[in-house]
Design an enzyme around this catalytic site. Structure first.
Site, PDB file in Angstrom:
ATOM      1  N   ILE A 403       0.335   0.459  -1.003  1.00  0.00           N
ATOM      2  CA  ILE A 403       0.841   1.158  -2.179  1.00  0.00           C
ATOM      3  C   ILE A 403       2.218   1.746  -1.913  1.00  0.00           C
ATOM      4  O   ILE A 403       3.078   1.770  -2.797  1.00  0.00           O
ATOM      5  CB  ILE A 403      -0.183   2.237  -2.582  1.00  0.00           C
ATOM      6  CG1 ILE A 403      -1.498   1.557  -3.002  1.00  0.00           C
ATOM      7  CG2 ILE A 403       0.339   3.112  -3.701  1.00  0.00           C
ATOM      8  CD1 ILE A 403      -2.727   2.357  -2.738  1.00  0.00           C
ATOM      9  N   ASP A 404       2.453   2.202  -0.688  1.00  0.00           N
ATOM     10  CA  ASP A 404       3.741   2.788  -0.332  1.00  0.00           C
ATOM     11  C   ASP A 404       4.857   1.752  -0.443  1.00  0.00           C
ATOM     12  O   ASP A 404       5.903   2.002  -1.064  1.00  0.00           O
ATOM     13  CB  ASP A 404       3.671   3.334   1.095  1.00  0.00           C
ATOM     14  CG  ASP A 404       4.473   4.605   1.278  1.00  0.00           C
ATOM     15  OD1 ASP A 404       4.966   5.159   0.286  1.00  0.00           O
ATOM     16  OD2 ASP A 404       4.602   5.059   2.435  1.00  0.00           O
ATOM     17  N   ASP A 405       4.662   0.584   0.168  1.00  0.00           N
ATOM     18  CA  ASP A 405       5.667  -0.469   0.073  1.00  0.00           C
ATOM     19  C   ASP A 405       5.888  -0.884  -1.376  1.00  0.00           C
ATOM     20  O   ASP A 405       7.027  -1.123  -1.799  1.00  0.00           O
ATOM     21  CB  ASP A 405       5.227  -1.684   0.897  1.00  0.00           C
ATOM     22  CG  ASP A 405       5.669  -1.573   2.343  1.00  0.00           C
ATOM     23  OD1 ASP A 405       6.790  -1.987   2.645  1.00  0.00           O
ATOM     24  OD2 ASP A 405       4.893  -1.063   3.162  1.00  0.00           O
ATOM     25  N   HIS A 479       5.791   8.877  -3.517  1.00  0.00           N
ATOM     26  CA  HIS A 479       6.554   7.653  -3.777  1.00  0.00           C
ATOM     27  C   HIS A 479       6.063   6.953  -5.044  1.00  0.00           C
ATOM     28  O   HIS A 479       6.867   6.409  -5.813  1.00  0.00           O
ATOM     29  CB  HIS A 479       6.455   6.725  -2.568  1.00  0.00           C
ATOM     30  CG  HIS A 479       7.165   7.244  -1.366  1.00  0.00           C
ATOM     31  ND1 HIS A 479       6.806   6.905  -0.069  1.00  0.00           N
ATOM     32  CD2 HIS A 479       8.220   8.104  -1.248  1.00  0.00           C
ATOM     33  CE1 HIS A 479       7.619   7.523   0.775  1.00  0.00           C
ATOM     34  NE2 HIS A 479       8.467   8.251   0.090  1.00  0.00           N
TER      35      HIS A 479
END
Length: 669
Positions: A403-405, A479
């Protein structure tokens, strides 16, 4: 590669407020902070553009600790393929990381660590180092002083058991029948974070087989009592969780002797099929070294010879994790970070003022678009029916997008004026929709899975190697919230729940905990820009508390730093030698909070300008990335480039104009 060194004794004062500084700096040539920032930005842009691959991606070296290198040699010894050249090159790197007291640390400047020291010592013996040599004798003496092999982590003793240096009976049990537990039963494999899941499944096969290869030498010098290397220890009280799980482990040892053979054989076969189905196109398993190593061992124990396509591809993928230095040393990366590095580099260059249609940005966007994952992975166990659309961290890891990427890739793509805007729009829409669908029940986001919050996996006697679940974190949640805000979805229920979670998880100090970066500076540097992007005013008490905290922990030299020991010792929170990446994170938060004209920002910008090297880069031996808080630390070699450039760009140009206009337009529409 810029080598990381380990010459510190680990006796740093957490109250230190001066930076060691890089070996080569460029002082600002006058004109105030803005002029210095402009010069530093121009040089940094040139440096970063020069590091882009012809295919469009960026990737910096990813340094961790010598256990990666030691376990690589142990794997090759186990498989019978260890050659003198590989052993010698690895030994050169491992020796270079040894501290003056004979130990090895798990991060630059950190204290000696028992398991890392044992594994490094064994690797050097495999490479031919004599135990009587001073560097070996001092390491062995320190190991004995710490209690010997018996006090090391389970994974270290597992590697030693493969050669008869430790007894399998003295390790926690890990039955392959775990593979049959349905997803609603506690301690099923999907209760573990993806990195632990990918490691545990192959290890159930290894524990079922309990192989022992002939030991090439004894290790008596690493025991406090060679005649009794594994002394019995008393069980914890039954009323404690530790005591409960210790007794469960005792029961599993008994079960091993009575397990139905057909059931065990079927469990092993099912686990093997699970492993093979998750092998990536490049041959790796999950895109990270530890699961790949244990998967290769497990399949080899089941009769897969080294020339089998699955094995050959797996071993080849491990070779691609090696970095060869100019001095002939060989370092093994735990994983590779091209997607993460590329989206961060794209954001940095765009925020620094590079034209949105610059060929480098368009090429990067093309590459990122080609990396979007459009098939389901293990995340679908918790989110069946959710349309895929995320991005992974590595070159190949289709089963585990994160999810971060995904959030950062979307933010990067929105900064590029791509010649095929419809293609970008479709990819972004799909990525944003997948991210929203991966929100956990509490309103926040974890890294790889939704609602991966079981309290039980971390309590297993086997799981003493770091975090094994993937609960929501402030940095990942921030993010996603920032991405949704710039997509014009600041008032979407998912974004509002994320904001509420972030506000409720602010520390009393005013900071936020950093799960995937060190530490409170990273968390705060992620959350404040997300909150303000989502419409939280800079006058909000949470934002003002964050500003006050960041200002209070600024070093006297104008930079910011935070030592990894802050994960364990509150005295280190916000304290440590100034680093380029952590100074940038603090600046990103302060700039988002409206502090552009503040003295703190002026000093931080001046520190970045003054410590920049002549080639436009920054030097940073300290580890500012986090795998498992405290237990596994990372030095992303590109962090020191992309984050300072992003901060300088936002200092000069303010909020990314294209994103702000798009968010406003979408909100108005």
């Amino acid at each position: 590669m810029t080598a990381t060194t380990g010459g510190s004794t680990g006796a740093l004062d957490p109250r230190a407020t001066t930076a060691s500084g890089p070996t080569e700096t460029t002082p600002p040539a006058g004109g105030g902070p803005r002029a210095a920032a402009e010069r530093a930005t121009a040089r940094s842009v040139e440096h970063l553009l020069g590091r882009q691959d012809a295919q469009g991606w960026w990737k910096g070296d990813l340094a961790t600790n010598v256990t990666m290198d030691a376990e690589d040699l142990l794997l090759r010894q186990f498989l019978g393929i260890l050659d003198a050249d590989t052993a010698g090159a690895a030994a050169l790197f491992i020796r270079g990381e040894q501290r003056p007291d004979g130990t090895w640390a798990t991060f630059h400047g950190g204290p000696g660590e028992l398991s890392a020291t044992i594994e490094a010592y064994v690797a050097l013996r495999l490479a031919g180092d004599d135990p009587g040599e001073p560097h070996m004798a001092s390491a062995a003496r320190w190991v004995r002083e710490q209690g010997g092999i018996a006090r090391s982590r389970v994974f270290t003793r597992l590697w030693l058991a493969l050669f008869g240096w430790w007894k399998w009976d003295d390790l926690p049990e890990l039955p392959p029948e775990l593979i049959f537990l349905p997803s609603w039963v506690p301690l099923n494999i999907y209760d573990f974070g993806c990195w632990a899941r990918q490691t545990i499944v192959p290890l159930t096969i290894v524990f079922a087989k309990r192989p022992v290869r002939p030991a090439p030498f004894p290790l008596d010098e690493l025991h406090t009592d060679p005649a009794n290397p594994g002394p019995a220890t008393a069980l914890a009280p039954l009323v404690s969780w530790e005591g409960v799980f210790q007794r469960i482990d005792k029961a599993l040892h008994v079960y091993r002797g009575i397990a139905p053979r057909r059931l065990r054989r079927l469990a092993v076969q099912t686990a093997a099929r699970w492993i093979i189905e998750r092998q990536e196109n490049d041959g790796c398993f999950g895109g990270i070294q530890p699961p790949a190593v244990y998967s290769v061992i497990a399949l080899h124990l089941l009769g897969y010879d080294l020339d089998h396509p699955v094995m050959r591809a797996g071993l080849d993928s491990l070779d691609r994790f090696t970095v060869w230095r100019e001095d002939g040393a060989r370092m093994v990366e735990a994983c590779q970070s091209p997607v993460w590095d590329t989206c961060l580099a794209t954001i940095a260059l765009a925020d620094a003022g590079l034209s949105p249609d610059h060929p480098a940005l368009v090429k990067a966007a093309d590459w990122m678009l080609g990396e979007q994952i459009v098939r389901p992975g293990d995340w679908a166990v918790r989110r069946p029916g959710l349309v895929p659309g995320g991005w992974a961290f590595e070159f190949h890891n289709d089963n585990y997008p994160d999810i971060d990427d995904t959030a950062e890739v979307v933010l990067a793509l929105r900064r590029v004026a791509h010649p095929d805007p419809e293609r970008v729009e479709a990819a972004v829409r799909r990525g944003a929709r997948w991210s929203v669908g991966m929100q956990s029940r509490n309103g926040a986001w974890g890294a790889f899975d939704a609602d991966n919050t079981s309290p039980f996996p971390n309590r297993l006697p086997f799981c003493d190697f770091g975090e094994v679940v993937d609960p929501p974190s402030a940095d990942v949640t921030a993010h996603v919230v920032e991405m949704l805000a710039y997509e014009g979805k600041a008032h979407h229920p998912a974004a509002r729940r994320g904001v509420a979670w972030l506000l409720s998880h602010q520390e009393p100090s005013g900071a936020w905990f950093g799960r995937w970066g060190v530490n409170y500076i990273y968390g705060t540097g992620a959350v404040v820009p997300a909150l303000t992007a989502a419409g939280v005013p800079v006058s909000h008490p949470a934002v003002r508390r964050a500003v006050a905290w960041l200002t209070s922990v600024q070093n006297k030299d104008g930079g910011w730093g935070e030592d990894l020991r802050s994960y364990r010792d509150p005295a280190w929170i916000g304290r440590g030698d100034s680093t380029a990446s952590q100074t940038a994170w603090a600046l990103l938060a302060l700039l988002a909070a409206g502090e552009r004209e503040s003295e703190a920002v002026a000093q931080g910008v001046a520190w970045l300008a003054a410590t920049q090297r002549e080639d436009g880069s920054w030097d940073e031996p300290y580890f500012t990335g986090t795998g498992f808080p405290w237990d596994f630390s990372i030095n992303y070699h590109l962090y020191r480039q992309v984050f300072p450039l992003t901060a300088l760009g936002r200092y000069l140009h303010g909020e990314p104009r294209a994103l702000a206009a798009r968010a406003a337009g979408r909100k108005a529409g």
